[in-house]
Every structure is written in structure tokens, then in C-alpha cells.
Design an enzyme around this catalytic site. Structure first.
Site, mmCIF file in Angstrom:
data_model
loop_
_atom_site.group_PDB
_atom_site.id
_atom_site.type_symbol
_atom_site.label_atom_id
_atom_site.label_comp_id
_atom_site.label_asym_id
_atom_site.label_seq_id
_atom_site.Cartn_x
_atom_site.Cartn_y
_atom_site.Cartn_z
ATOM 1 N N GLN A 64 -22.566 -20.705 2.059
ATOM 2 C CA GLN A 64 -24.012 -20.494 2.131
ATOM 3 C C GLN A 64 -24.761 -21.824 2.170
ATOM 4 O OE1 GLN A 64 -23.291 -17.018 -1.115
ATOM 5 N NE2 GLN A 64 -25.419 -17.649 -0.943
ATOM 6 N N ARG A 122 -26.925 -12.608 -6.208
ATOM 7 C CA ARG A 122 -28.334 -12.278 -6.186
ATOM 8 C C ARG A 122 -28.924 -12.351 -7.586
ATOM 9 N NH1 ARG A 122 -29.114 -7.146 -2.036
ATOM 10 N NH2 ARG A 122 -29.713 -8.440 -0.321
ATOM 11 N N CYS A 123 -28.662 -13.445 -8.304
ATOM 12 C CA CYS A 123 -29.144 -13.445 -9.687
ATOM 13 C C CYS A 123 -30.333 -14.371 -9.856
ATOM 14 C CB CYS A 123 -28.034 -13.836 -10.651
ATOM 15 S SG CYS A 123 -27.710 -15.593 -10.738
ATOM 16 N N GLU A 151 -33.669 -11.145 -4.090
ATOM 17 C CA GLU A 151 -33.025 -10.832 -5.357
ATOM 18 C C GLU A 151 -33.877 -9.999 -6.300
ATOM 19 O OE1 GLU A 151 -30.303 -14.779 -5.767
ATOM 20 O OE2 GLU A 151 -32.462 -14.978 -5.799
#
Ligand SMILES: Cc1cc2nc3c(=O)[nH]c(=O)nc-3n(C[C@H](O)[C@H](O)[C@H](O)COP(=O)(O)OP(=O)(O)OC[C@H]3O[C@@H](n4cnc5c(N)ncnc54)[C@H](O)[C@@H]3O)c2cc1C
Ligand code: FES
Ligand code: FES
Lengths: 317, 169, 782
Positions: free
Chosen positions: C217, C364-365, C734
């Protein structure tokens, strides 16, 4: 570690180091492959190849096992190209299911829906539609994973298994068939060719209920119940099979015997359900604590008996 | 060294032949031997459905079938869905309704959806959700996949009413 | 001039530009890449969680035809690559030379002609281990005398971090009328992107040039780190991040496979591919969460919340590897005051090494915002039930009022904008909150259990302003480079990397909005370090807030130049020109104008004297502040009193992410993240036993939700633009993983709260709920 019973997914076995973890999950070991066109050819291949040869039916249990290298058969005998092993019909007092009948066909069979909905219930809870396209009735019972769904239904139905070898056929009763986890009474040289179930007349009803963490996952617990009722009240015959709560599918014999002659009152159902739970011996694993599973046998047996009764007496459900 | 077997498989309408080891998984045959990389691999326990293809008209998880089992049979992959430039209604649906994000589950998901719609022209939402229960998606939360399949169901009905052929070779 | 239908600027729900390839099965994921002569790398992995390696015997493997190389830790040691730095400033093993520190750790790499031979060879490598005592419990890891996992550190304690005024907070707790305290465990989960990690390493020994196609990413950061570690000059490393099958934070990390594949390519002279099997990936790549929190609230009798206090033990596995901004070892956990106007707060975290793989920040935190939001939103409900006040009412009472924005939180953040009351009110009206409460009351009388869960979260995304945010010193700006070619067509490149978020579409829409060029004429490129401008990548919902802003700013630079050219072409003064989307015209005579396309052509054919030819711009956007998306979620759940099964009947999400670029994509992001939140709340968990055996290490045991369990999401929005972002947008990827778990848990607990249940830890398995039912006498037999 010993809380985990053998029956859990093969992958847990890997993480438990019963097999050394090697990072092997996708690629099976080499093997020889044959795809006979006739049953006799298949049988003679079984006889002539080594004891580690295997029948390949739908492959939906066997291939995952081989990919994890928990099994490395030297030869696969693919029976998918043998004709005449895929049928569902009633004849000579039996409901007959060919060993190669796909689970999807069990699920959608009108005959089963009408007269043997318990099979239908169980089939529609196995894995997912794509796995059911290939998976077979014969494979599901022969694999004898205590978490497979058909075995409990077969116990409840007092099914019989027709095993064919070069010496002819023999019939094995369900209660003798499921020996242990991943072990049946079939001999290596035998092919399961047919599952047969004593044909039902009126007053019969059955249901299979499965509790699962995710749709199509192996059961937390499952209960199959089949009863026949006379005059709409008294239980004449009862079959109860349990999924995923022991080292094989379990027949709840005490509960069955208790039910005979009973009127299905709430109290009778409750007693029977507790007896069924007593027959279970669940372990703790990712699909729940043993204690919970035992409780759930009570819940599921109660619900399955109620539904079976409704179906037996012509009610809905 | 290793024993190989000769197989002939019709893939997306084309006859393909190869000598393969019996242990070669159908998904690897498609991806490696035939370079049809639209069929994906998402797991090794037959759970995710990313590898879903049609074998003689029904869906299978191509990671749980050996290539030799496909000998003499017909395979359809995502690459066989569109008819030239014309997208299959399910592809249109996924595009129109934002039925994909990373796109990794999408080929398998579309194959499962096509199979579902072949069996059931008017699926309810519940039937759609059950029909794709062997295909996992981590991105979309499924709502838009369901809408995509509903879109395709409508489209398929229209094309059938017009007597047009729907590609699914 | 192009019409709105063609331009598809901000707010347009257009179909995605990336889809035509993907729906035809013509995506290009790492495993789809095939180079001539390519070899395959597979790993022997450790069956032990902690063990000394006594010997490695690879002779049989090497003798297998088709095996090209066997790579061990000692081989890497010779190259100085047996350990490499992590993004958190710690270091991690690539391959072990002395001991393994978690089960399924890579031990020996085998390079062979294809993956089948590699698998066979893996099976032939013999490794002899001497098991060591295992520590999987972070509390035990921090006890005196515990087995040390990292001899190089001499302790299992990684760091202590605290934030807030402890004394003032303690004082508020002393003075409070009511306090509540609850232990909350946020379980260990895995991101479970559908495409596992992998790469193709291609080292050209003549040029000393490495091309690495990999599932990352953050390609630029990886290249810089790779250059520093391998000593290959940065200009001779090309990182390509092709189509990515989901990332969710798990593909920010660097894994041993990337390094060993590279070494394999150097050693063999051939390209080397490595692809994790799922059962390798799940138990060895980065996990998320694993946070043991003890949370407390102090309040007045009337429900006014005064302070929050949280003490946490966080489990990081054997290496401290999470991709945190350097100054924030616990990420943005200090957002734990949430949507509430609190007087003070104090949070502290102690981090421990354990015999597990590295991780913490993934999935996704939003840099630990999931844990923070879960804590505060769960605790508000605990307080509500304790003082007998409706949880929604308690929230309304304590929300930061909209007049107070920009709002300075007790822990130092400046919330840019918000309107929490309206969002919750909209949610309550839309779902019929009052009626649901009535229904709940009536059901209870009949012995049926239903629960209503509210979560009003505040997110913090868009890392980040360079004075505070860096990773290994690299400032967390992001970039856009836009080139308009003579015919008015655009190629724009970014330092981020989409993994399904739809950048090719949304970035094009931003540029379309700013320059009036149709999205169809705009091509977006990302993920190739040879061509893209430097940026820190896509995670923590930062792409729109940072790179999206860069796109707008670069567009505006282009517009400035275009204005000069237009003035020249129109023979007007710049100040006499006005802009409408896609066109400059002379004020007062709207017919007299030049389109952006005409201007682009002139930029190469007829540019004004004294102005450089060409029409392009680069922008490195350094955000002035974070953005603070928010929302209110309401979940309705029914509980089976016999089995304990929870069934989510409805779930409504009201999200506010500021101005919206593409509503279809925003909706998709929210729905996807809600499904992940559902998975966390009800199904997913990775567990270890005392021997360090991993449970939940594959897709048969780690259950992610299918279409059947996943509720039919209802979504809607409010719009409160960010005042400092050039487009007023905030980021959304997120929000729902951050906001939803508390709503699910609050709903289930709400169903049982009247009987005195205050909390159940996730995942809310039926057996945990059944146990709670039994304890409170609510369980029934069928
Ligand atoms: C993702 C997934 C989820 C699943 N979930 C469930 C579930 O919830 N419930 C459930 O019940 N099952 C489940 N299964 C297993 C699945 O139902 C299998 O299809 C079934 O158990 C085996 O049938 P098969 O025809 O595929 O057998 P195969 O895999 O071909 O064979 C299984 C075993 O039986 C032997 N065998 C097969 N046929 C014969 C025969 N005629 N005579 C003698 N031996 C034979 C084989 O040699 C082998 O040892 C799941 C499978 C998958 C992949
Ligand atoms: S790859 Fe997951 S089911 Fe085939
Ligand atoms: S779109 Fe990414 S997994 Fe489905």
C-alpha cells in the site's frame, strides 16, 4: 490441546502439530489417477492398487485433505465417470440414493422434500451451493467426519449402506457404519454404491437442525430427528442422530427408546432432549465450548422433534 | 520423472490440450498453463470461491478439482462471459451498481451469480445471498453485489423476452 | 464547453473507471505476473512458537530436480539481511539464525522451477528444534522473570506511552458522583484481504537494478527502506504495486517473503515469485488490535460526563512493526474522548512482546481509532445503563455542541468541524428510535429480547501535518502530479495506492471538478515508483484528505497558469478573466472565452512570451490539520434466548465525511467497512493457546462474514465540510470499521442490560451470549 477433538477442520490438526507445520496447504503430493467407466473396473483397480489408493467422488473432502497433505494417496480412482450411481428413487420398499448423487440433487429433490425432508434439510446445510454441486451423498457419509451433516440424518432414518466389492454386495446398517472419526465400516476394497432407507408411509416426519457460526460452516452442533406417529399422537418409532458432538455421528439411543409409546407433550420432548444431550460427548474448540454444545443438543432436539411432529401430522414447516 | 496425462478441455469455447500431472489443480491449469488469470485464488481450504468457474455448466471451485477431472469437459471462466465487446448482463450489473471494489472476488462472484440466475430467474434477496454464500468478499459488504445481481436478473429477463441468446459457453 | 454529464465532477455517482478491466478478468494482480524464466519461492515454517533451531538439513530438498536454491537465515546474515528495520523503528527477523519466535514463522526459503516442486522441496527440508518456554499472554510477558522473547532487547516491555493530565483527571474521578469501570478486550483479528501477500522480484545483475512487483500500500516508503537496507541505490529500485486485492492496512508492512524473493532473484539470476497461501498468510502477516483496555468514566448525577481514563496493555507480537507515525506509538488512540465535551482525560498504554507475529495497526483501524472509539462508545452505554438514562439521550447531553468547532479536545486535538446532534437525531428519526424502545419494552414483557445499540463516533484521519507526522522520518505529506497534454487529455500520478477504493475514479473527479475536463479524458496512475511522485501511500483513510487535496492544489496551480495563457490568447488582462468550470472568459462578455482544452493546445503551440511551455503541475500537500469525520449508527438486534444467537434486524449508518466526491464509492466504502465491523463484533478472532499454537489461521477457522450473515445495510448522510481541506472532504474508508463494533456490542448488551449484563467481549459468539443469559436467568430450553 486435548480439548480439541479430532473432528475439527483438518487445518486445526496442522496447527496442533499432529502433522509438522511446513507451510504446505495448497499443493497435493503426486499420485496416479484413473477414471474407470464401470464399477467392476473401479473395484479391480481398488484391489490391485495399494492400500493407500482412494476413491475420488466429489472430491470436496478428499482434495482439501490432500492439499493440506494430511492424506497422500498413491492413486485416485475417480468414480465420476461411472454411470448409474446418481439417482434418488423409491423401489421395493426402500428410498434409494445412488452413492454418486450430488448434494445439490438431494437438496432440490421434490421426492425428498415431500417425503423425506430431513435429508433435504441436512443437504441444504452442507457447505455452500458450489461445494454442493460436486459433493456427493456417498462421499459425505464415507468421509465420516463427525461434523458432516448427512451421517446424523442417516442414523435417524435407520439407513443402510450397500457396499460393493468383487465378492458382491453387503448391507451395513447405519448404526454399524460410523465407526469413529473419519472411519467407517467400509473395507478398502469396497465401494459404497447405494444408501437405502426404509420407505415411509403416512405418519412419518423428520427434521434436521444445525447450529452454525457462519452459513455452511461445519456445525457447532446438529440434530436429526425422525419419528413416526400413530393416530396423530403416539410415537411408534423414533430416530435421533447428532452431529459434531463426539468422535463420530451419534445415535441417541436412549432418547429414541424413551420416545416410543410417548405422546409428544412438552415434557416428553424435554425429557427426550435431555437424554439426547446425555448421548453427546462434545469437545471444546473454535466452534464453541463442549458445555455449550451439550446445551444446544437439548435446544436443537426439542426444536427438531417439534418440527418432525408437525411434519408427521401433516402440519406445515 | 513425473507421470503426466494428456487432457483435452474446452475452455471458453476453445479446445485446449496439455500434458499435466494428475495433481495439477484446475485453477493452476487455467492460470498457469492457459494464462487465464481472471480466475483467482483466495484461500487453500475451499472456502472463498475466488476460483469459481463453470464445469459443464455448473459452478465448481477450481481449486478443489484436478485438471484431469476436466478432461473432455467444458469450462467457462470469467474471460468467457463477455461476447466480444458486449458485456454479459452480470458484468454490466457489477459495473453499474458498484458491485466491486478491489475486484479480487469479482470473477468468482460473477460466475456464482450467473449459475444462480440460470437456476432461478427471479431470485429473492435471500435467495441471492444464499446463492453466493460460497463466495467471500472483503470489500463491499455485499449490498451492492446483491443489487448487481438483481440488475442482471432484470437484464437477463429482458434479453430472453427478446429471444436473444445469453452467452455462457 | 463540456456539460455536467460529461465532466462528472464532485458529487457525481459515476461508474468506476477501473472496472472494465476487472469485470473481464483482466486485472493485473501480483500472481498474474509471469516473467520469462520465473522461479517460485515457498517457505518452510515453524511449528513452534518459540524454539531454538538446532539444525537445518536441506540436502534432500536440494537434490530434488527443479530446486534452484535453498535460503536460510545464515545466508541472509552474510548479506546483512537476516534482520531488517520495521516501520516502527524496531527490527524484525527475515529468516531466523538462532531461534523462531512465533508459530508459522518463515524458517527456510526454497526456490524452485514451479510452485509444485517448491512445495515438494519444502516437505523435504528437515529442521530440528529445541522448544523454549512460550509467552502468549501480554500480561504474563510483562511480569518480572518472564521468558524473554527478544534477547537483543532484554525485556518484553516495548514502550510505555501516556497522554493527558493524570492528576487533573484523577481529581475529577474523586469528585464525580458516579464512576463506571469496565475491562474491554478488543480481540486480535486479521485483515483478510482476499488476495494474500506476494511479490515478483526481478534483479538485473548487469545493471544492478531491482524491480519488485509487490502487494504494498506504500510503494515509495518501501523503496526508500529497501534502498537503505540493501544498499541498492534508490534510483535502481523500482517498486510496482499492481492491482491490489484489498489491503486494509495489512499490506503496509514488509514481510520476509519480499526480502527472500529478492535475495532469491539475486542468487539465481532469475525473477522469483512468492505468493503466500492463505494458511501461511493469516497466521504470519500482521494482525490487528489485540488491545486489553480498562476503561473508566467519571460523571455527574445528571449524566454530564467529566472525564475518561483508560489503561491498556497492547500485544505487539515478537516485533514492534506497526506502521505508526513515529510520534504516536499508539497511533491516534488519544481520540478516545470521542464526540464528547469532556473536562479531562488520561490514557496510558504498555506494549509487550509475545510469541506471535507482529502487528497491531491494520485493518481499517485509522491508527488505533477503532480501539479508542470502541472504548468511549462502549463506556457511554455502560454509564447510561448504570444511571438509568437512555443511551441516546446521554450522548445528546454530552456531545460537543456545533458552536464549539473548531474544538480543542482534552487530549490536544483540534476537531475541524462537526455536528453530532444532527447526525444522531437523523439516525433516530429515520430508524424510529422511540418506537423501537416501545417495542423493546413490550417484547420484554412477553419474554423476548431485543436490543438497540447506538454509536456516535468521531474519526481522525488524514495523517498528517508534517510537524507531527512522520514514519521513520518520512513526513506524511502526499502528492499529485498532473500533466495536461496538447489535446487536453490528462495523465495524473499520485503517491498513494488504491486497493479497491476507486482512486482512478475519484481523483479524476477532483481534477474534473477543478479544471472542467471530463473524467473520461483523465487517466490516473499510481503505484509505480519510477513514475509516480513521492508519497506515503494509502492507509488510515488518508488518500482523499491528503492526496485528494494535492490533486485539487495541483489543479489550481494549472488553472493559474492556464489563466495567463488565456489572457494572452484573449488579449485581456488576467484580472479581467473569470473562471467557470472548464473555461476562462472575459468578465462582462461571456462569449469571449477559451476552454481549458484550447488553452492546453496553446500551451504547446502558442504559449505567451515569458511563460514556460507546457501545462502541468506537482503538488506535495502537507495538511494543516487532520480531518474529523463522524457519524451515528443504530443497530437493532434480536436474541434467541435458547441458542444465544444474535440476529441483526436493522443497521442504519449516518455518516458525515464532509463533501462527497462520488456518492456511490462513499456508500461502498461504508458498506464494506460495516461488514468488517460486523465480522469483528460477531465472528472473527485469532487465538493462541499457551503453547503458542494459533487458532483461526486459515479461512476454515477464521470466519469472515458471507452475504448471508451480513445485514442489509441502510446508509444515509449529513454533510459538514472540513473547513481546511481544499475540497471540504474528510475521508471515509475506515469510519464504519471504527464506528460500528460498538453499535453491535451496545445492541446486544442493551438487550440484556435490564437483567444486569454490563458487557460481553467481542466476538459475540452465541455461546458467550448464552452464558450471559444463563447467568442472569434468561436462558430458555428451546
Ligand atoms: C468449504 C467446505 C465446507 C464444507 N462444509 C460442510 C458441512 O457443513 N457439512 C458437511 O457435511 N460437509 C461439509 N463439507 C464436506 C462436503 O460436504 C463434501 O462434499 C463431502 O463431505 C464429501 O463428499 P465428496 O463426494 O466430495 O467426497 P470425496 O471428497 O470425493 O471423498 C471423501 C472420502 O470418502 C471416500 N468416498 C467417496 N465416495 C465413496 C464411495 N462411493 N465409496 C467409498 N468411499 C468413498 C473417499 O475416498 C474419501 O476418503 C464441506 C466441504 C468444503 C470444501
Ligand atoms: S481459492 Fe478459495 S475456494 Fe478456491
Ligand atoms: S471486491 Fe474486494 S474482495 Fe470483493
Amino acid at each position: 490441546m486435548n480439548e480439541l477433538t479430532h473432528k475439527q477442520s483438518q487445518c486445526i490438526l496442522v496447527s496442533l502439530r499432529l502433522e509438522p507445520v511446513r507451510g504446505l496447504h495448497m499443493i497435493p503430493a503426486s499420485f496416479e489417477y484413473s477414471s474407470p467407466k464401470t464399477l467392476s473396473e473401479a473395484i479391480s483397480l481398488l484391489e490391485t492398487s495399494g492400500s493407500d489408493s482412494k476413491i475420488l467422488a466429489g472430491g470436496q473432502s478428499l482434495i482439501p485433505v490432500m492439499k493440506l497433505r494430511l492424506g497422500s494417496p498413491s492413486r485416485l480412482i475417480d468414480i465420476n465417470n461411472i454411470e448409474g450411481l446418481n439417482y434418488i428413487r423409491e423401489s421395493d420398499g426402500f428410498l434409494r440414493i445412488g452413492a454418486l448423487t450430488r448434494i445439490v440433487d438431494l437438496e432440490s429433490s421434490e421426492l425428498l422434500k415431500k417425503k423425506y425432508p430431513i435429508i433435504n434439510d441436512a443437504a441444504s446445510h452442507i457447505a455452500d451451493p458450489t461445494v454442493r454441486n460436486l459433493g456427493t451423498a456417498g462421499g459425505n457419509v464415507s468421509h465420516a467426519d463427525p461434523a458432516n451433516d448427512l451421517p446424523a440424518a442417516m442414523l435417524a432414518l435407520s439407513a443402510e449402506f450397500v457396499a460393493t466389492s468383487s465378492g458382491g454386495s453387503r448391507v451395513i446398517k447405519a448404526k454399524d457404519f460410523f465407526v469413529d472419526a473419519f472411519t467407517t465400516a467400509l473395507k478398502h476394497e469396497e465401494i459404497l454404491t447405494e444408501i437405502r432407507i426404509p420407505q415411509f408411509t403416512v405418519g412419518n416426519g423428520g427434521a434436521y437442525l444445525k447450529l452454525e457460526k457462519r452459513v455452511g460452516d461445519f456445525a457447532i452442533a446438529g440434530v436429526a430427528a425422525q419419528i413416526s406417529v400413530t393416530q396423530g399422537v403416539t410415537v411408534a418409532k423414533a430416530g435421533i442422530g447428532l452431529t459434531a458432538v463426539g468422535s463420530s455421528a451419534i445415535e441417541a439411543v436412549e432418547a429414541e427408546q424413551y420416545l416410543i409409546g410417548q405422546t409428544l407433550t412438552a415434557e416428553a420432548i424435554s425429557t427426550a432432549s435431555k437424554l439426547a444431550a446425555r448421548a453427546s460427548n462434545p469437545g471444546t474448540d473454535l466452534r464453541g465450548p463442549g458445555e455449550y454444545k451439550r446445551e444446544m443438543i437439548i435446544v436443537l432436539t426439542t426444536r427438531a422433534l417439534k418440527r418432525a411432529y408437525l411434519r408427521a401430522t401433516g402440519g406445515a414447516a | 520423472m513425473v507421470n503426466k496425462m494428456h487432457i483435452a478441455v474446452t475452455v471458453n469455447g476453445k479446445d485446449r490440450e496439455a500434458d499435466v500431472e494428475p495433481r495439477l489443480l484446475l485453477v493452476h491449469f487455467l492460470r498457469e498453463n492457459l494464462s487465464l488469470t481472471g480466475t483467482h485464488i483466495g484461500c487453500d481450504t475451499s472456502n472463498c470461491g475466488a476460483c469459481t468457474v463453470m464445469l459443464n455448466g455448473m459452478t465448481v471451485k477450481s481449486c478443489t478439482v484436478f485438471a484431469v477431472q476436466a478432461n473432455g469437459k467444458k469450462v467457462t471462466t470469467v474471460e468467457g462471459l463477455a461476447n466480444g465487446a458486449k458485456l454479459h448482463p452480470i458484468q454490466e450489473g457489477f459495473w453499474e451498481k458498484h458491485g466491486l471494489q478491489c475486484g479480487y472476488c469479482t470473477p468468482g462472484m460473477m460466475m456464482a451469480a450467473v449459475a444462480l440466475l440460470q437456476k432461478n430467474q427471479n431470485p429473492t434477496e435471500e435467495e441471492i445471498r444464499r446463492g453466493i454464500s460460497g463466495n467471500l468478499c472483503r470489500c463491499t459488504g455485499y449490498v451492492k453485489i446483491v443489487e448487481a445481481i438483481q440488475y442482471a436478473a432484470e437484464k437477463l429477463k429482458e434479453t430472453q423476452q427478446q429471444g436473444m441468446e445469453v452467452p455462457a459457453r | 464547453m463540456a456539460t455536467e454529464q460529461v465532466i462528472h465532477g464532485m458529487g457525481s455517482p459515476i461508474k468506476r473507471k477501473e472496472d472494465p478491466m476487472l469485470i473481464r478478468g483482466r486485472g493485473n494482480y501480483v500472481d498474474d505476473i509471469k516473467l520469462p524464466g520465473m522461479l517460485f519461492l515457498d517457505f518452510v515454517r515453524s511449528p513452534y512458537a518459540h524454539a531454538r533451531i538446532k539444525s537445518i538439513n536441506a540436502e534432500k530438498a536440494k537434490a530434488l530436480p527443479g530446486v534452484v536454491a535453498v535460503i536460510t537465515g545464515n545466508d541472509l546474515k552474510g548479506l546483512g539481511l537476516d534482520w531488517i528495520p520495521t516501520l516502527a523503528g524496531d527490527k524484525m527477523m527475515v529468516l531466523p539464525t538462532e531461534k523462531v519466535v512465533y508459530q508459522m514463522q518463515e524458517v527456510v526459503g526454497v526456490v524452485a522451477e514451479d510452485r509444485y516442486i517448491a512445495a515438494d522441496a519444502v516437505n523435504l527440508v528437515e529442521v530440528e528444534y529445541e522448544p523454549l518456554p512460550v509467552v502468549t499472554d501480554p500480561f504474563k510477558a510483562l511480569e518480572k522473570g518472564s521468558t524473554i522473547i527478544r534477547e537483543d532487547k532484554g525485556t518484553n516491555h516495548i514502550f510505555h506511552w501516556e497522554v493527558g493530565d493524570k492528576a487533573a483527571t484523577d481529581q475529577l474521578f474523586k469528585e464525580a458522583d458516579v464512576t463506571v469501570k469496565q475491562d474491554l478486550y478488543y480481540p486480535r483479528i486479521h485483515v483478510s484481504y482476499m488476495e494474500t501477500c506476494g511479490c515478483v522480484a526481478d534483479f538485473n545483475s548487469v545493471e544492478g537494478h531491482l524491480t519488485l512487483y509487490m502487494t504494498t500500500q506504500a510503494p515509495h516508503a518501501v523503496r526508500t527502506v529497501a534502498a537503505l537496507v540493501t544498499k541498492i541505490p534508490e534510483n535502481k529500485i523500482r517498486i510496482v504495486s499492481p492491482d491490489i486485492g484489498g489491503g486494509f492496512g495489512g499490506k503496509v508492512y514488509v514481510y520476509p517473503g519480499y526480502v527472500v524473493a529478492t535475495v532469491g532473484s539475486i542468487v539465481s539470476g532469475c525473477p522469483v515469485k512468492w505468493i503466500n497461501d492463505r494458511s501461511d498468510d493469516q497466521p504470519s502477516t500482521a494482525f490487528g488490535r489485540d488491545f486489553h483496555m480498562r476503561a473508566e468514566l467519571a460523571a455527574k448525577k445528571d449524566g454530564t460526563i467529566l472525564a475518561v481514563r483508560i489503561k491498556t496493555i497492547s500485544d505487539h507480537g515478537a516485533f514492534h512493526g506497526d506502521a505508526n507515525p513515529t510520534k504516536f506509538p499508539v497511533g491516534l488512540f488519544s481520540i478516545c474522548t470521542g464526540s464528547y465535551d469532556l473536562k479531562n482525560a488520561f490514557a496510558e498504554v504498555d506494549a509487550a512482546y509475545t510469541n506471535k507475529p507482529q502487528g497491531g495497526i491494520t485493518y481499517r483501524c485509522s491508527f488505533r481509532v477503532t480501539e479508542a472509539v470502541y472504548a468511549i462508545e462502549r463506556m457511554v452505554d455502560v454509564l447510561a445503563h448504570k444511571i438509568g438514562m437512555d443511551p441516546a439521550e446521554l450522548r445528546m447531553k454530552n456531545f460537543i455542541p456545533k458552536e464549539k468547532f473548531p474544538y480543542r479536545s482534552a487530549l490536544g486535538w483540534t476537531y475541524d468541524s462537526g455536528n453530532y446532534r444532527d447526525a444522531l437525531k437523523k439516525a433516530m428519526d429515520k430508524i424510529g428510535y422511540a418506537d423501537l424502545r416501545k417495542e423493546q419494552e413490550e417484547k420484554r414483557k412477553k419474554g423476548e429480547l431485543m436490543g438497540i445499540g447506538v454509536s456516535s463516533f468521531t474519526e481522525i484521519v488524514g495523517a498528517g501535518p508534517s510537524h507531527d507526522f512522520d514514519i521513520l522520518g518520512l513526513k506524511m505529506f502526499d502528492s499529485a502530479e498532473i500533466r495536461i497534454h496538447p489535446t487536453g487529455k490528462v495523465i495524473a500520478r499520485f503517491g498513494t495506492k488504491s486497493q479497491g477504493q476507486g482512486h482512478a475514479t475519484t481523483y479524476a473527479q477532483i481534477i474534473a471538478e477543478e479544471l472542467g475536463i471530463p473524467t473520461d479524458d483523465i487517466t490516473i496512475e499510481e503505484g509505480d515508483t519510477d513514475t509516480a511522485p513521492y508519497g506515503l501511500g494509502t492507509y488510515a483513510s488518508r488518500s482523499t484528505p491528503v492526496a485528494g487535496a494535492a490533486a485539487a492544489m495541483a489543479s489550481r496551480k494549472i488553472r493559474d497558469k492556464a489563466k495567463k495563457i488565456a489572457a494572452y490568447l484573449l488579449e485581456a488582462r488576467e484580472e479581467d478573466l473569470a473562471w467557470e468550470r472548464g473555461r476562462f472568459y472575459v468578465k462582462g462578455s461571456p462569449d469571449k472565452g477559451k476552454t481549458i482544452q484550447e488553452i492546453a493546445f496553446a500551451a504547446y503551440t502558442n504559449h505567451p512570451p515569458g511563460v514556460e511551455a507546457g501545462l502541468e503541475a506537482v503538488d506535495y500537500y502537507d495538511p494543516p490539520n487532520m480531518t474529523f469525520p463522524f457519524g451515528s449508527y443504530i443497530c437493532v438486534v434480536d436474541i434467541d434466548r435458547a441458542t444465544g444467537e444474535p440476529k441483526v434486524r436493522r443497521f442504519l449508518a449516518i455518516d458525515d465525511c464532509g463533501n462527497i466526491i462520488n456518492p456511490l464509492i462513499v456508500d461502498g466504502q461504508i458498506q464494506g467497512a460495516l461488514a468488517m465491523g460486523y465480522g469483528t463484533a460477531f465472528m472473527e478472532e485469532i487465538k493462541y493457546d499457551e503453547e503458542g499454537n494459533v487458532f483461526g489461521g486459515n479461512f476454515m477457522d477464521y470466519l469472515i462474514p458471507s452475504a448471508v450473515e451480513t445485514p442489509k445495510w441502510e446508509t444515509d448522510k449529513t454533510i459538514t465540510p472540513s473547513p481546511h481541506h481544499p475540497l471540504g472532504t474528510k475521508g471515509v474508508g475506515e469510519s464504519a470499521t471504527v464506528g460500528s463494533p460498538a453499535a453491535f456490542v451496545n445492541a446486544v448488551v442493551d438487550a440484556l442490560a435490564h437483567a444486569g449484563v454490563t458487557h460481553i467481549d467481542m466476538p459475540l459468539n452465541p455461546w458467550k451470549i448464552r452464558k450471559a443469559l444463563e447467568e442472569k436467568g434468561l436462558a430458555i430450553e428451546s
